[in-house]
Motif scaffolding. Structure first.
Motif, PDB file in Angstrom:
ATOM      1  N   LYS A 129      -1.775   4.507  -4.797  1.00 12.11           N
ATOM      2  CA  LYS A 129      -1.085   5.652  -4.206  1.00 12.11           C
ATOM      3  C   LYS A 129       0.421   5.545  -4.426  1.00 12.11           C
ATOM      4  O   LYS A 129       0.979   4.441  -4.464  1.00 12.11           O
ATOM      5  N   GLU A 158       0.852  -1.197   0.000  1.00 10.50           N
ATOM      6  CA  GLU A 158       0.000   0.000   0.000  1.00 10.50           C
ATOM      7  C   GLU A 158       0.880   1.237   0.000  1.00 10.50           C
ATOM      8  O   GLU A 158       1.792   1.346   0.829  1.00 10.50           O
ATOM      9  N   ALA A 184       0.353  10.536  -3.039  1.00 11.59           N
ATOM     10  CA  ALA A 184      -0.762  11.018  -3.858  1.00 11.59           C
ATOM     11  C   ALA A 184      -1.421   9.850  -4.579  1.00 11.59           C
ATOM     12  O   ALA A 184      -0.762   8.892  -4.969  1.00 11.59           O
ATOM     13  N   GLU A 185      -2.733   9.951  -4.749  1.00 10.39           N
ATOM     14  CA  GLU A 185      -3.506   8.897  -5.406  1.00 10.39           C
ATOM     15  C   GLU A 185      -3.632   9.166  -6.899  1.00 10.39           C
ATOM     16  O   GLU A 185      -3.952  10.275  -7.312  1.00 10.39           O
ATOM     17  N   LYS A 197      -5.334   9.168 -10.457  1.00 15.81           N
ATOM     18  CA  LYS A 197      -6.702   9.275 -10.951  1.00 15.81           C
ATOM     19  C   LYS A 197      -6.687   9.067 -12.465  1.00 15.81           C
ATOM     20  O   LYS A 197      -5.666   9.278 -13.114  1.00 15.81           O
ATOM     21  N   ASP A 240       1.385   5.489   0.358  1.00 25.92           N
ATOM     22  CA  ASP A 240       0.822   6.496   1.252  1.00 25.92           C
ATOM     23  C   ASP A 240       0.953   7.901   0.675  1.00 25.92           C
ATOM     24  O   ASP A 240       0.755   8.887   1.360  1.00 25.92           O
TER      25      ASP A 240
END
Length: 122
Positions: free
Chosen positions: A84, A28, A32-33, A35, A30
């Motif tokens: 992320k 995972e 910026a995601e 888009k 942590d």
């Protein structure tokens, strides 16, 4: 952004290839995601599901690569958003979301496995 990770090893899959896009986060992130429509900087390795043979890897070239998501195969367009920065994700991409039916592209008709490290989102 740099990462101290090493090239992932993809184990030969067992069983039948999935008929739909399979997305699995291995690490995972942590940051910026990503888009839909973003430009992403990634390290990746790609393997043919059936043979387990590697067909491409940014790791082998020694540098990450930057792409606008909308310019990539459909499996990446659907599989990277929501990831992320700092994450590592596995995508198992069926032919219709990769390079289509056998014939045109050398990867046509193949289910592909990608392991992608997301380094940056722009």
């Amino acid at each position: 952004m740099t990462t101290d990770r090493t090239k992932p090893q993809i184990d030969a899959p067992e069983g039948d290839a999935p008929e739909t896009l399979a997305v699995r986060d291995l690490i995972e992130g942590d940051g910026a995601e990503a888009k839909a429509g973003d430009t992403v900087t990634v390290h990746y390795v790609g393997v043919d599901f059936a043979s387990g043979e590697e067909f491409d890897s940014s790791w082998n070239r020694g540098e990450s690569i930057q792409f606008p998501l909308r310019g990539l195969i459909q499996g990446w367009q659907e599989g990277i958003p929501g990831m992320k920065v700092g994450g590592r994700r596995e995508l198992v991409v069926p032919p219709e979301l990769a390079y289509g039916p056998p014939g045109g592209h050398f990867l046509g008709g193949k289910t592909l496995i990608f392991v992608i490290d997301l380094l940056e989102v722009g």
